[in-house]
Design a protein around this motif. Structure first.
Motif, mmCIF file in Angstrom:
data_model
loop_
_atom_site.group_PDB
_atom_site.id
_atom_site.type_symbol
_atom_site.label_atom_id
_atom_site.label_comp_id
_atom_site.label_asym_id
_atom_site.label_seq_id
_atom_site.Cartn_x
_atom_site.Cartn_y
_atom_site.Cartn_z
ATOM 1 N N TRP A 135 0.794 -1.230 0.000
ATOM 2 C CA TRP A 135 0.000 0.000 0.000
ATOM 3 C C TRP A 135 0.826 1.280 0.000
ATOM 4 C CZ3 TRP A 135 -4.706 0.386 -1.600
ATOM 5 C CH2 TRP A 135 -5.558 -0.726 -1.545
ATOM 6 N N LEU A 178 0.111 4.198 -2.621
ATOM 7 C CA LEU A 178 -0.141 5.593 -2.234
ATOM 8 C C LEU A 178 0.804 6.538 -2.955
ATOM 9 C CD1 LEU A 178 -1.528 7.742 -0.565
ATOM 10 C CD2 LEU A 178 -0.024 7.158 1.358
ATOM 11 N N THR A 179 2.063 6.172 -3.073
ATOM 12 C CA THR A 179 3.028 7.003 -3.808
ATOM 13 C C THR A 179 2.609 7.170 -5.264
ATOM 14 O OG1 THR A 179 4.863 6.326 -2.367
ATOM 15 C CG2 THR A 179 5.433 7.198 -4.545
ATOM 16 N N TYR A 187 -0.452 6.873 -6.524
ATOM 17 C CA TYR A 187 -1.662 7.704 -6.619
ATOM 18 C C TYR A 187 -1.333 9.180 -6.401
ATOM 19 C CZ TYR A 187 -5.440 4.350 -7.241
ATOM 20 O OH TYR A 187 -6.307 3.431 -7.767
ATOM 21 N N THR A 188 -0.381 9.457 -5.538
ATOM 22 C CA THR A 188 0.032 10.846 -5.326
ATOM 23 C C THR A 188 0.636 11.418 -6.599
ATOM 24 O OG1 THR A 188 0.438 10.413 -2.970
ATOM 25 C CG2 THR A 188 1.456 12.386 -3.921
ATOM 26 N N ARG A 208 -7.125 7.643 -4.104
ATOM 27 C CA ARG A 208 -6.004 7.932 -3.194
ATOM 28 C C ARG A 208 -6.460 7.852 -1.747
ATOM 29 N NH1 ARG A 208 -3.929 12.268 -0.567
ATOM 30 N NH2 ARG A 208 -5.365 13.758 -1.547
ATOM 31 N N ALA A 224 -6.029 4.432 -0.449
ATOM 32 C CA ALA A 224 -4.627 4.129 -0.154
ATOM 33 C C ALA A 224 -4.186 4.837 1.125
ATOM 34 C CB ALA A 224 -3.748 4.548 -1.331
ATOM 35 N N VAL A 225 -4.637 6.069 1.314
ATOM 36 C CA VAL A 225 -4.319 6.809 2.540
ATOM 37 C C VAL A 225 -4.837 6.045 3.753
ATOM 38 C CG1 VAL A 225 -4.842 8.888 3.876
ATOM 39 C CG2 VAL A 225 -4.178 9.092 1.484
ATOM 40 N N VAL A 262 -2.712 3.067 4.592
ATOM 41 C CA VAL A 262 -1.373 3.389 5.109
ATOM 42 C C VAL A 262 -1.449 4.119 6.443
ATOM 43 C CG1 VAL A 262 0.748 4.699 4.666
ATOM 44 C CG2 VAL A 262 -0.365 3.437 2.801
ATOM 45 N N GLY A 295 -8.114 8.641 5.813
ATOM 46 C CA GLY A 295 -8.836 8.459 4.563
ATOM 47 C C GLY A 295 -10.140 9.220 4.556
#
Length: 415
Positions: free
Chosen positions: A311, A315-316, A318-319, A334, A337-338, A341, A347
Motif C-alpha cells: 500500500w 499511495l506514492t 496515486y500521489t 487515493r 490508499a491513505v 497506510v 482516509g
C-alpha cells in the motif's frame, strides 16, 4: 423476441465495422450512423426468428446501405447524393451478405480518429466515439460524464453534424494531426473498457464484449503506434485489470470486492503480459496517467494475497497520478490508499474534502467509501446511513445489491 447474448455481442462487435464501411463508401457520417442503427434494430428483430446469416457483417452492410438509400430518397434536396449513393449500394442478397472488397477492411481504428476530429471539443470527441464505436447508449455515456442525458444527447447530435460539415474522409490522419487526436482516442478507449469492466447500469456487473472490444482496439492502436508509451500503458492497464474479472462476481452474479476475491481465479496469463508490458514501458520516457494506473494495477496483481499488498507504493503512485492528472475519482482512490497506510480517519479526511466537489458530493462511490471508513472507525449508525444512501444512488444493480447487503449486515450487528 429478444436477441441472445452471443448475437448481442456480435452486433456490438460489428457495429463500428459496418459504420466504417458506410462512412468510407458514402462520406455522410450522420446519415450513415442512423442507417447502421436501423440495421442493428432490424437484425435484433429478424435474427432470433430467421437465424443469424452466414455472413452477418455483410448482411448488416447490405441492410444499412439500403436504409441509407431510403433516407436519401426521402430528401428531395439531396437528389444528386441519392444517385451517387444508390449507384454505390451493394446489390447482394440479404442472406448471402455478399459485398465488394472494401467491406473486408476493418475501419474501426480509423473511425476512432475520425470521431476525435480537431473541430470537436474534447468532451464531444469522447461522447461521439463512445456512441459510434463503443456502442454505448446516450444514457450510459451521460453517467460516465456525470451530466444529464438530455445534455449528452445534444452534444452527440452536434458532434455528428460537425463531422458531417467537415467533409473529412475516413482514414488514419497524418502524423501531426494524429498526435493531436491521440489523447482523446486513448481516453475513449479507457472509458469503453471501464464501461465493460463495471457497467454504469443494468442487471449485470460487467459487459465482457465491451471491455474485450476496447482491448482489441487498443492492441490495434499499439501496433500502429509502437513507440507511444501511453498507448502501451493503457493496454497494460486493461490487461492487468481485466485479469481480475473472473473473480469479480460470485456464483449469483453479485459483486465481490478486490479484498475478498479468490486470486486463484485471476488470469495469470494476462497479468504476466501486462506486467511485462508496463515494466518495459516505464523506463522509456515521460510517464503519463495510463502508465501510472497500470503500475498501480500491477502492484495489486502481483500481491499473492490482500495482506501482501504494498500500500505505501500504491499511495506514492496515486500521489504522482494526482499531480499528473488531477480529478475527483483519482482523489477518491487515493483516499483508500491513505486509509490503508495512515488509517481510516486519515482516509475519511480526504473523502470529506472531496464533498465540496459538486460532481462527487452525492456520488454513490464516494458515499460507499465514506461508509466503509466510518464502519472501520466503529461509527455504525453513520456508516449505515452512508451505505443506504450509496445504495439508493447506485445505478448498477450489482453495485446496489452489494451496498444494500453491506448495510443489512451492519444493521444486523446492532441487533
Amino acid at each position: 423476441m429478444s436477441v441472445d447474448r452471443d448475437a448481442e455481442n456480435l452486433l456490438r462487435e460489428l457495429a463500428p465495422q459496418v459504420l466504417g464501411v458506410l462512412v468510407r463508401r458514402h462520406g455522410v457520417f450522420d446519415a450513415c450512423e442512423d442507417a447502421v442503427q436501423e440495421a442493428l434494430l432490424a437484425a435484433a428483430l429478424q435474427w432470433p426468428v430467421e437465424g443469424t446469416p452466414e455472413n452477418p457483417r455483410g448482411w448488416l452492410i447490405t441492410v444499412a446501405s439500403r436504409k441509407l438509400v431510403d433516407q436519401v430518397r426521402g430528401e428531395q434536396a439531396r437528389r444528386r447524393r441519392e444517385e451517387r449513393i444508390a449507384l454505390a449500394a451493394p446489390q447482394a442478397a440479404l442472406r448471402s451478405g455478399a459485398t465488394d472488397q472494401s467491406t473486408d477492411r476493418d475501419d474501426s481504428l480509423a473511425l476512432l480518429f475520425l470521431c476525435c476530429h480537431p473541430a470537436l471539443s474534447a468532451p464531444s470527441r469522447v461522447a461521439l466515439t463512445l456512441r459510434a464505436v463503443g456502442g454505448l447508449t446516450t444514457a450510459q455515456i451521460a453517467v460516465a460524464f456525470l451530466v444529464p442525458e438530455a445534455t449528452m444527447a445534444q452534444r452527440i447530435s452536434r458532434a455528428k453534424q460537425t463531422i458531417k460539415s467537415s467533409g473529412t474522409p475516413l482514414g488514419m490522419p497524418e502524423p501531426a494531426d494524429r498526435a493531436e487526436r491521440l489523447s482523446a482516442v486513448l481516453h475513449v478507449l479507457y472509458l469503453i473498457f471501464n464501461e465493460g469492466y463495471t457497467r454504469t447500469d443494468g442487471a449485470e456487473l460487467t459487459a465482457p464484449a465491451l471491455s474485450g472490444e476496447a482491448i482489441r482496439l487498443t492492441r490495434m492502436l499499439r501496433r500502429a503506434l509502437p513507440d507511444d508509451a501511453e498507448a502501451a500503458g493503457l493496454l497494460a492497464l486493461m490487461l492487468l485489470t481485466d485479469a481480475r474479472r473472473p473473480a469479480r462476481t460470485g456464483s449469483d452474479g453479485d459483486l465481490v470486492p478486490l479484498a475478498e476475491q479468490d486470486r486463484g481465479r485471476w488470469d495469470r496469463r494476462l497479468i504476466a503480459e501486462g506486467v511485462d508490458l508496463i515494466s518495459r514501458t516505464l523506463p522509456l520516457g515521460r510517464v503519463g496517467p495510463y502508465q501510472l494506473q497500470a503500475a498501480i494495477a500491477a502492484v495489486h496483481d502481483e500481491a499473492e494475497h490482500v495482506d501482501a499488498t504494498d500500500w505505501p507504493q500504491i499511495l506514492t503512485l496515486y500521489t504522482l497520478l494526482e499531480q499528473v492528472e488531477p480529478g475527483p475519482m483519482v482523489t477518491l482512490n487515493r483516499a483508500v490508499a491513505v486509509a490503508m497506510v495512515d488509517g481510516p480517519a486519515a482516509g475519511l479526511d480526504v473523502v470529506t474534502a472531496l464533498e465540496s466537489d459538486r460532481r462527487m458530493a452525492r456520488h454513490h462511490r464516494l458515499l460507499a467509501t465514506r461508509a466503509h471508513f466510518l464502519e472501520l472507525l466503529g461509527r455504525r449508525e453513520a456508516a449505515l446511513d452512508a451505505y443506504r444512501d450509496a445504495a439508493r444512488r447506485a445505478v448498477s444493480a450489482p453495485e446496489r445489491r452489494h451496498l444494500t447487503t453491506r448495510a443489512a449486515r451492519l444493521a444486523a450487528q446492532g441487533n
